[in-house]
Write a protein that holds these residues in place. Sequence first.
Motif, mmCIF file in Angstrom:
data_model
loop_
_atom_site.group_PDB
_atom_site.id
_atom_site.type_symbol
_atom_site.label_atom_id
_atom_site.label_comp_id
_atom_site.label_asym_id
_atom_site.label_seq_id
_atom_site.Cartn_x
_atom_site.Cartn_y
_atom_site.Cartn_z
ATOM 1 N N GLN A 19 -3.192 5.579 2.530
ATOM 2 C CA GLN A 19 -4.198 4.572 2.190
ATOM 3 C C GLN A 19 -4.790 4.009 3.322
ATOM 4 O O GLN A 19 -4.188 4.090 4.649
ATOM 5 C CB GLN A 19 -3.696 3.566 1.277
ATOM 6 C CG GLN A 19 -3.719 3.953 -0.488
ATOM 7 C CD GLN A 19 -3.130 2.982 -1.219
ATOM 8 O OE1 GLN A 19 -2.649 2.212 -1.001
ATOM 9 N NE2 GLN A 19 -4.051 3.199 -2.514
ATOM 10 N N GLN A 20 -5.678 2.912 3.320
ATOM 11 C CA GLN A 20 -6.505 2.264 4.108
ATOM 12 C C GLN A 20 -6.269 0.810 3.826
ATOM 13 O O GLN A 20 -6.281 0.408 2.682
ATOM 14 C CB GLN A 20 -7.690 2.473 4.331
ATOM 15 C CG GLN A 20 -8.619 1.739 5.432
ATOM 16 C CD GLN A 20 -9.426 0.556 4.656
ATOM 17 O OE1 GLN A 20 -9.700 0.488 3.518
ATOM 18 N NE2 GLN A 20 -9.804 -0.312 5.553
ATOM 19 N N ASN A 75 -6.295 2.638 9.024
ATOM 20 C CA ASN A 75 -6.662 3.960 8.360
ATOM 21 C C ASN A 75 -5.345 4.782 8.198
ATOM 22 O O ASN A 75 -4.279 4.497 9.107
ATOM 23 C CB ASN A 75 -7.786 4.910 8.898
ATOM 24 C CG ASN A 75 -8.901 4.146 8.762
ATOM 25 O OD1 ASN A 75 -9.037 3.351 7.783
ATOM 26 N ND2 ASN A 75 -9.883 4.083 9.792
ATOM 27 N N LYS A 77 0.927 -1.308 -0.014
ATOM 28 C CA LYS A 77 0.066 0.127 -0.038
ATOM 29 C C LYS A 77 0.931 1.315 0.117
ATOM 30 O O LYS A 77 2.127 1.078 0.153
ATOM 31 C CB LYS A 77 -0.893 0.018 1.334
ATOM 32 C CG LYS A 77 -1.940 -1.128 1.296
ATOM 33 C CD LYS A 77 -3.093 -0.714 0.264
ATOM 34 C CE LYS A 77 -4.242 -1.623 0.318
ATOM 35 N NZ LYS A 77 -5.373 -1.422 -0.347
ATOM 36 N N THR A 78 0.254 2.469 -0.145
ATOM 37 C CA THR A 78 1.103 3.820 -0.168
ATOM 38 C C THR A 78 0.574 4.361 0.983
ATOM 39 O O THR A 78 -0.407 4.239 1.483
ATOM 40 C CB THR A 78 0.670 4.474 -1.559
ATOM 41 O OG1 THR A 78 -0.515 4.475 -1.612
ATOM 42 C CG2 THR A 78 1.525 3.695 -2.689
#
Lengths: 113, 113
Positions: free
Chosen positions: A17-18, A79, A13-14
């Motif tokens: 993000q969630q 989150n 993920k970056t």
Amino acid sequence: ETGVTQSPTHLIKTRGQQVTLRCSSQSGHNTVSWYQQALGQGPQFIFQYYREEENGRGNFPPRFSGLQFPNYSSELNVNALELDDSALYLCASSYDTHTGELFFGEGSRLTVL
Amino acid sequence: GENVEQHPSTLSVQEGDSAVIKCTYSDSASNYFPWYKQELGKGPQLIIDIRSNVGEKKDQRIAVTLNKTAKHFSLHITETQPEDSAVYFCAATLGSAGNMLTFGGGTRLMVKP
């Protein structure tokens, strides 16, 4: 085999993000605990759920949240991902909140770029 | 909160020798002390545990000792075998709170054939 399965096994993920991580506990186990394991370190307690209610929480911010469902499945949601959230996330089930042995899954490895 | 220190961080022994791993904890209310073994790519698995009303427990080649006064406990593995090679974690309950655990930093045990 512990009978505890986690998905996905790996994900990227970056920052910001969630993410949702999933766990399926052993049948009959009413308690699920989540741990974060950074590379080369011991697991760190995030929180524990018993019969769909949060039963205890470690030193993690509110952006870490969880859900437990009646069918022995559970989720960990994070989150506003930060780089330091990169780790192996382990789910562990137990019969109740006092029985000693925790049965761990193989974990979900999260990388945050 | 509870703090668990574990030593050594790495341990190399010859097959057949004994291995000893030591842990200290800070919260005198802790009453359950498990040891977990984690192999590469897998979740931790319980190998032995001890409760605060017992000073020593043995299971075949594995033994654990507990000194509540000094707040330390140790894992002893005799007649080590190559398949004992793994990372070992000690843990203690968060206070007297059931099975919510604080883990040590881990010991990488290497058994040379």
